[in-house]
Design a protein around this motif. Sequence first.
Motif, PDB file in Angstrom:
ATOM      1  N   MET A   1      49.356  31.848  50.088  1.00 32.44           N
ATOM      2  CA  MET A   1      48.691  32.681  49.454  1.00 32.44           C
ATOM      3  C   MET A   1      47.655  33.471  50.279  1.00 32.44           C
ATOM      4  SD  MET A   1      46.160  32.149  46.070  1.00 32.44           S
ATOM      5  CE  MET A   1      47.295  31.289  45.115  1.00 32.44           C
ATOM      6  N   ILE A   2      47.615  34.703  50.117  1.00 31.62           N
ATOM      7  CA  ILE A   2      47.073  35.648  51.048  1.00 31.62           C
ATOM      8  C   ILE A   2      45.642  36.008  50.620  1.00 31.62           C
ATOM      9  CG2 ILE A   2      47.100  37.999  52.100  1.00 31.62           C
ATOM     10  CD1 ILE A   2      49.610  36.292  52.503  1.00 31.62           C
ATOM     11  N   THR A   3      44.781  36.010  51.684  1.00 32.53           N
ATOM     12  CA  THR A   3      43.246  36.344  51.147  1.00 32.53           C
ATOM     13  C   THR A   3      43.244  37.674  50.497  1.00 32.53           C
ATOM     14  OG1 THR A   3      42.621  35.101  53.100  1.00 32.53           O
ATOM     15  CG2 THR A   3      40.903  36.625  52.126  1.00 32.53           C
ATOM     16  N   GLY A   4      42.350  37.653  49.368  1.00 36.57           N
ATOM     17  CA  GLY A   4      42.135  38.498  48.625  1.00 36.57           C
ATOM     18  C   GLY A   4      41.074  39.636  49.060  1.00 36.57           C
ATOM     19  N   TYR A   5      40.864  40.643  48.057  1.00 37.57           N
ATOM     20  CA  TYR A   5      39.694  41.737  48.402  1.00 37.57           C
ATOM     21  C   TYR A   5      38.733  41.658  47.109  1.00 37.57           C
ATOM     22  CZ  TYR A   5      43.374  43.798  51.276  1.00 37.57           C
ATOM     23  OH  TYR A   5      44.306  44.087  52.223  1.00 37.57           O
ATOM     24  N   ASN A   6      37.787  41.981  47.538  1.00 37.74           N
ATOM     25  CA  ASN A   6      36.417  42.084  46.791  1.00 37.74           C
ATOM     26  C   ASN A   6      35.546  43.172  47.025  1.00 37.74           C
ATOM     27  OD1 ASN A   6      36.302  39.611  44.683  1.00 37.74           O
ATOM     28  ND2 ASN A   6      37.019  38.762  46.897  1.00 37.74           N
ATOM     29  N   THR A   7      35.397  44.286  46.199  1.00 40.70           N
ATOM     30  CA  THR A   7      34.872  45.578  46.451  1.00 40.70           C
ATOM     31  C   THR A   7      33.929  45.910  45.509  1.00 40.70           C
ATOM     32  OG1 THR A   7      36.533  46.309  47.902  1.00 40.70           O
ATOM     33  CG2 THR A   7      35.105  47.927  47.234  1.00 40.70           C
ATOM     34  N   ASP A   8      32.567  46.220  45.732  1.00 43.49           N
ATOM     35  CA  ASP A   8      31.668  46.690  44.763  1.00 43.49           C
ATOM     36  C   ASP A   8      31.693  48.465  44.835  1.00 43.49           C
ATOM     37  OD1 ASP A   8      30.847  44.606  43.543  1.00 43.49           O
ATOM     38  OD2 ASP A   8      29.299  44.022  45.037  1.00 43.49           O
ATOM     39  N   ILE A   9      32.026  48.862  43.518  1.00 39.52           N
ATOM     40  CA  ILE A   9      32.020  50.524  43.839  1.00 39.52           C
ATOM     41  C   ILE A   9      31.090  51.013  42.597  1.00 39.52           C
ATOM     42  CG2 ILE A   9      33.472  52.516  43.356  1.00 39.52           C
ATOM     43  CD1 ILE A   9      34.585  50.692  45.596  1.00 39.52           C
ATOM     44  N   ARG A  10      30.060  51.955  43.282  1.00 34.56           N
ATOM     45  CA  ARG A  10      28.998  52.408  42.414  1.00 34.56           C
ATOM     46  C   ARG A  10      29.663  53.874  42.095  1.00 34.56           C
ATOM     47  NH1 ARG A  10      24.062  51.942  40.745  1.00 34.56           N
ATOM     48  NH2 ARG A  10      24.027  50.223  42.611  1.00 34.56           N
ATOM     49  N   HIS A  11      29.799  54.312  40.880  1.00 32.55           N
ATOM     50  CA  HIS A  11      30.301  55.405  40.495  1.00 32.55           C
ATOM     51  C   HIS A  11      29.385  55.807  39.006  1.00 32.55           C
ATOM     52  CE1 HIS A  11      33.067  58.677  39.187  1.00 32.55           C
ATOM     53  NE2 HIS A  11      32.899  58.375  38.057  1.00 32.55           N
ATOM     54  N   GLY A  12      28.674  57.044  39.245  1.00 29.54           N
ATOM     55  CA  GLY A  12      27.908  57.342  38.566  1.00 29.54           C
ATOM     56  C   GLY A  12      26.721  56.596  38.393  1.00 29.54           C
ATOM     57  N   ASN A  13      26.358  55.977  37.364  1.00 22.33           N
ATOM     58  CA  ASN A  13      25.155  55.039  37.265  1.00 22.33           C
ATOM     59  C   ASN A  13      25.683  53.545  36.815  1.00 22.33           C
ATOM     60  OD1 ASN A  13      26.035  55.296  34.855  1.00 22.33           O
ATOM     61  ND2 ASN A  13      23.966  55.516  33.438  1.00 22.33           N
ATOM     62  N   ARG A  14      26.964  53.396  37.244  1.00 24.95           N
ATOM     63  CA  ARG A  14      27.623  51.929  36.925  1.00 24.95           C
ATOM     64  C   ARG A  14      28.110  51.389  38.390  1.00 24.95           C
ATOM     65  NH1 ARG A  14      31.451  54.207  32.342  1.00 24.95           N
ATOM     66  NH2 ARG A  14      30.151  55.084  30.873  1.00 24.95           N
ATOM     67  N   VAL A  15      28.166  49.993  38.261  1.00 23.86           N
ATOM     68  CA  VAL A  15      28.488  49.414  39.588  1.00 23.86           C
ATOM     69  C   VAL A  15      29.850  48.613  38.805  1.00 23.86           C
ATOM     70  CG1 VAL A  15      28.312  47.693  41.266  1.00 23.86           C
ATOM     71  CG2 VAL A  15      26.251  49.202  40.658  1.00 23.86           C
ATOM     72  N   TYR A  16      31.244  48.792  39.562  1.00 23.56           N
ATOM     73  CA  TYR A  16      32.407  48.402  39.204  1.00 23.56           C
ATOM     74  C   TYR A  16      32.508  47.211  40.571  1.00 23.56           C
ATOM     75  CZ  TYR A  16      33.006  52.238  36.291  1.00 23.56           C
ATOM     76  OH  TYR A  16      32.805  53.301  35.421  1.00 23.56           O
ATOM     77  N   HIS A  17      33.117  46.031  40.110  1.00 19.50           N
ATOM     78  CA  HIS A  17      33.370  45.015  41.004  1.00 19.50           C
ATOM     79  C   HIS A  17      34.967  44.907  40.888  1.00 19.50           C
ATOM     80  CE1 HIS A  17      33.250  41.613  43.485  1.00 19.50           C
ATOM     81  NE2 HIS A  17      34.269  41.097  42.994  1.00 19.50           N
ATOM     82  N   VAL A  18      35.619  45.266  41.890  1.00 18.43           N
ATOM     83  CA  VAL A  18      37.143  45.269  41.989  1.00 18.43           C
ATOM     84  C   VAL A  18      37.496  43.821  42.682  1.00 18.43           C
ATOM     85  CG1 VAL A  18      39.154  46.333  42.468  1.00 18.43           C
ATOM     86  CG2 VAL A  18      37.262  47.558  41.814  1.00 18.43           C
ATOM     87  N   GLN A  19      38.490  43.092  42.189  1.00 17.98           N
ATOM     88  CA  GLN A  19      38.954  41.954  42.777  1.00 17.98           C
ATOM     89  C   GLN A  19      40.283  41.858  42.699  1.00 17.98           C
ATOM     90  OE1 GLN A  19      37.317  37.774  41.754  1.00 17.98           O
ATOM     91  NE2 GLN A  19      39.336  37.513  41.083  1.00 17.98           N
ATOM     92  N   THR A  20      41.134  41.956  44.100  1.00 19.35           N
ATOM     93  CA  THR A  20      42.560  41.814  44.116  1.00 19.35           C
ATOM     94  C   THR A  20      43.038  40.603  44.945  1.00 19.35           C
ATOM     95  OG1 THR A  20      42.549  44.204  43.994  1.00 19.35           O
ATOM     96  CG2 THR A  20      44.456  42.771  44.819  1.00 19.35           C
ATOM     97  N   GLU A  21      44.038  39.766  44.172  1.00 22.92           N
ATOM     98  CA  GLU A  21      44.320  38.675  44.598  1.00 22.92           C
ATOM     99  C   GLU A  21      45.868  38.197  44.542  1.00 22.92           C
ATOM    100  OE1 GLU A  21      43.196  35.300  40.997  1.00 22.92           O
ATOM    101  OE2 GLU A  21      41.872  35.413  43.230  1.00 22.92           O
ATOM    102  N   ASP A  22      46.431  37.677  45.600  1.00 20.49           N
ATOM    103  CA  ASP A  22      47.852  37.098  45.485  1.00 20.49           C
ATOM    104  C   ASP A  22      48.023  36.065  44.726  1.00 20.49           C
ATOM    105  OD1 ASP A  22      50.200  36.514  46.120  1.00 20.49           O
ATOM    106  OD2 ASP A  22      49.777  35.584  47.855  1.00 20.49           O
ATOM    107  N   LYS A  23      48.685  35.869  43.776  1.00 14.52           N
ATOM    108  CA  LYS A  23      48.768  34.513  42.904  1.00 14.52           C
ATOM    109  C   LYS A  23      49.748  33.452  43.630  1.00 14.52           C
ATOM    110  CE  LYS A  23      47.056  34.551  39.428  1.00 14.52           C
ATOM    111  NZ  LYS A  23      45.497  34.611  39.088  1.00 14.52           N
ATOM    112  N   GLY A  24      50.505  33.940  44.594  1.00 20.45           N
ATOM    113  CA  GLY A  24      51.311  32.910  45.468  1.00 20.45           C
ATOM    114  C   GLY A  24      52.771  33.007  44.955  1.00 20.45           C
ATOM    115  N   LEU A  25      53.550  32.342  46.218  1.00 23.66           N
ATOM    116  CA  LEU A  25      54.914  32.445  46.144  1.00 23.66           C
ATOM    117  C   LEU A  25      55.508  31.849  44.655  1.00 23.66           C
ATOM    118  CD1 LEU A  25      55.802  31.930  49.681  1.00 23.66           C
ATOM    119  CD2 LEU A  25      55.570  34.054  48.629  1.00 23.66           C
ATOM    120  N   THR A  26      54.797  30.921  44.159  1.00 21.52           N
ATOM    121  CA  THR A  26      55.514  30.270  42.846  1.00 21.52           C
ATOM    122  C   THR A  26      55.281  31.282  41.966  1.00 21.52           C
ATOM    123  OG1 THR A  26      53.340  29.184  42.596  1.00 21.52           O
ATOM    124  CG2 THR A  26      55.220  27.899  43.663  1.00 21.52           C
ATOM    125  N   ASN A  27      54.239  32.066  42.055  1.00 18.77           N
ATOM    126  CA  ASN A  27      54.259  33.242  40.729  1.00 18.77           C
ATOM    127  C   ASN A  27      53.801  34.509  41.558  1.00 18.77           C
ATOM    128  OD1 ASN A  27      53.560  34.695  38.364  1.00 18.77           O
ATOM    129  ND2 ASN A  27      51.338  33.808  38.394  1.00 18.77           N
TER     130      ASN A  27
END
Length: 214
Positions: free
Chosen positions: A1-27
């Motif tokens: 399983m590959i190490t994922g990404y976590n990023t906080d994005i401020r757009h306008g007056n909101r903060v979005y947390h974006v999380q991307t991950e690999d579910k692994g070779l079995t999935n």
Amino acid sequence: MITGYNTDIRHGNRVYHVQTEDKGLTNPKIETLIYVGGEILDSYRSSYEDLTAAPPISDGAIQGRMDEQHRAVIRDIKNGKYDQTPPDMLEQQAFNDRPLDQAILEFLQLEGDVDTLELVLDQPMKPTFGEPFRVQVRARLCQSQSPVADAEVSVKLVSSLKKANNLLTGRTASDGRFTGEIQLPPSQPGQCAVVVSCSCDQGFDEVKAVVVAV
């Protein structure tokens, strides 16, 4: 399983947390979740089964697809895709709804001028439906690494289809540690995640993990 990404994005007056991950070779899927105020706002999944047809699979190939998907979601946010999201999902993140001193602390943290709170995991969180889940986190100051005692901790189960459920609350010990155990439900509709948040005079931080089925 590959190490994922976590990023906080401020757009306008909101903060979005974006999380991307690999579910692994079995999935063989890449999953990206978008959080606002501890709630899952949207999710994206893509398959890389085509890569499994010609093993061995290069980690670089999977990482490249994760990076592409993560960046695409961030572009969607910056291009205003979620600007019309109902406000009740955003009440915790709207700039004008947060105390002014908290907003100042976050700004100073970005500028590197103040020692603010951060929440640390000694090991990754892996919550599973229908099983007990042990919460182990440490609160410390991001620059000095000093432990933060008596910080307020809250553990919630958030879902893309239901309101968040409060599972556990408490405070950190003198060494900044918080430990507790919760029992997760057998199942719940939608995409679900456990969110551990911590707050004190030095700021606010949270960590999240997607709940998986047995």
